[in-house]
Design an enzyme around this catalytic site. Sequence first.
Site, PDB file in Angstrom:
ATOM      1  N   GLU A 123       0.841  -1.193   0.000  1.00 53.95           N
ATOM      2  CA  GLU A 123       0.000   0.000   0.000  1.00 53.95           C
ATOM      3  C   GLU A 123       0.874   1.241   0.000  1.00 53.95           C
ATOM      4  OE1 GLU A 123      -3.892  -1.899   2.243  1.00 53.95           O
ATOM      5  OE2 GLU A 123      -2.642  -0.525   3.363  1.00 53.95           O
ATOM      6  N   HIS A 247      -8.984   9.899   3.993  1.00 54.29           N
ATOM      7  CA  HIS A 247      -8.727   8.819   3.045  1.00 54.29           C
ATOM      8  C   HIS A 247      -9.063   9.346   1.655  1.00 54.29           C
ATOM      9  CE1 HIS A 247      -8.668   4.991   1.012  1.00 54.29           C
ATOM     10  NE2 HIS A 247      -8.158   4.449   2.105  1.00 54.29           N
ATOM     11  N   ARG A 293      -1.034   9.199   1.708  1.00 56.27           N
ATOM     12  CA  ARG A 293      -2.438   9.594   1.627  1.00 56.27           C
ATOM     13  C   ARG A 293      -2.661  11.107   1.624  1.00 56.27           C
ATOM     14  NH1 ARG A 293      -5.262   5.144   5.664  1.00 56.27           N
ATOM     15  NH2 ARG A 293      -5.114   3.410   4.202  1.00 56.27           N
ATOM     16  N   HIS A 354     -10.883  10.059   7.861  1.00 56.57           N
ATOM     17  CA  HIS A 354     -10.674   8.621   8.009  1.00 56.57           C
ATOM     18  C   HIS A 354      -9.987   8.226   9.299  1.00 56.57           C
ATOM     19  CE1 HIS A 354     -10.042   4.515   6.760  1.00 56.57           C
ATOM     20  NE2 HIS A 354      -8.734   4.629   6.793  1.00 56.57           N
ATOM     21  N   ARG A 389      -0.384   9.123   9.002  1.00 58.70           N
ATOM     22  CA  ARG A 389      -0.324   7.681   9.261  1.00 58.70           C
ATOM     23  C   ARG A 389      -0.075   6.902   7.975  1.00 58.70           C
ATOM     24  NH1 ARG A 389      -3.839   3.247   8.942  1.00 58.70           N
ATOM     25  NH2 ARG A 389      -5.552   4.502   8.141  1.00 58.70           N
TER      26      ARG A 389
END
Length: 536
Positions: A123, A247, A293, A354, A389
């Site tokens: 990811e 997100h 992100r 998110h 994060r």
Amino acid sequence: MNSNTQQQCDVLVVGSGAAGLSLALRIANKAKVIVLSKSLSREGATFYAQGGIAAVFDESDTIESHVDDTLIAGAGLCEKDKVQFIAENARECVQWLIDGGVPFDQEETDEESDEPRYHLTREGGHSHRRILHAADATGMAMQTSLQENVLNHPNITVLERHNAVDLITEDKIKEGGNAKKIVGAYIWNRDSEHVETVAAKFVVLATGGASKVYQYTSNPDVSSGDGIAMAWRAGCRVANLEFNQFHPTCLYHPEARNFLLTEALRGEGAYLRRPDGTRFMPDFDEREELAPRDIVARAIDFEMKRLGADCMYLDITHKSPEFIMKHFPTIYMRLQDLGLDMTKEQIPIVPAAHYTCGGVMVNTKGETDVERLYAIGEVSYTGLHGANRMASNSLLECVVYAWAAAKSIMQEIDAADMPGELPNWDESQVCNSDEEVVLQHNWHELRLFMWDYMGIVRTDKRLERALRRIQLLQQEVHDYYSNFRVSNNLLELRNLLQVAELMVKSAMERKESRGLHYTLDYPDTLPEAKPTILEP
């Protein structure tokens, strides 16, 4: 009428997601545990987590690489020793989940081997494939397995439909008692509609984040910042609450406003496209769709505002239908139900709140500033996430800190005294409300202006406007709280307003842009990275 129902336990766990249930299971052989769940015990962020859990299982990967990737994603604000602590204990804690029955996907192999080989995906921000997953419903698999084990344990009692109202400190039960020592909590029983008390040797906050403070969120309704607000009122410091992760890819559809489209889609090759079909991530970052992100969310936000578009699109149609249905069965079926075929069509997406990267400050044992009070999971600030994060580190933080906090509690539990009788909740001066519409109105107003003023892009003026409105709403809710019996909406709104105030004040203190905090007034990043710490 005064409440007079008191329960006792060794450890009260507030929250029933991955962090709370993992801790309960780890201590239950030696302790009587009560787990509080505001709704049904599965109804937390864990259940909806799609992507997976990060840990070094591949021979070509290293703990050092996991640490480095996390530090890079955190934009210089992670605490390296805490990142190291979590990465070093990742494999052992994930193995504990496996031993408990979590069915992570395995590689299909012809070789006969006693050791299973897990399918690892990649990811955004990760330099290696290190994400263990159960198809695209990892959180559901974890939650289901943990819940089953909890429900079968004789020392664990799960109280569904019970909200924690506030923590009770020792000075409330005896003269000269310690105002910084927890002895239990007030809890609201949603079925009887009365406030009860639980006396406990230790209280563990595992309440998740506060993304419900925003109009658009991927989180379930229970994510209302309760643990952060209660800890603050009890005297705990909080840190880095300006860093709210959006997100990048939440489904844009009127019938599914909080359905998340996992980052693993981009990990497996999905492209982000404008309404005209052109890709835009190559214009923003050399890592393209696999950039962290914050960069991807800002790029989508920028393109939507530039073009006046309602959404952007996620496209994985260049992969075979067999590949898509095997790797993303949950998403495929959900989109089918909504009339979208992801094997043939682009998926409309928008960013959505998110993850709350900051929270209640804790040490590596999960201990807060207040004695006998622990905080684990998204409610806490451990130093892992920094200014952003990295994907799939959140479920990992839950299980590592559940293990660390459980170990700490077990070392102290025999020496800890059970608190005595707790004071009853006084309902004698309040009545039932006939103005619930006030709460609904305040609720919508808060979520809308937080989205507009404290969202993906900020300015000083927007933050000042947000703070003024928060303070007005806080006064209204305080008056309401003083005069009417508690309700779910009242408790959640009171907590969200408290956390919204802390978020905005944290953002006002940061005079730079870093990671998830992007302000037009201070677009540059300062040379020295410091956490934002607020003290009660």
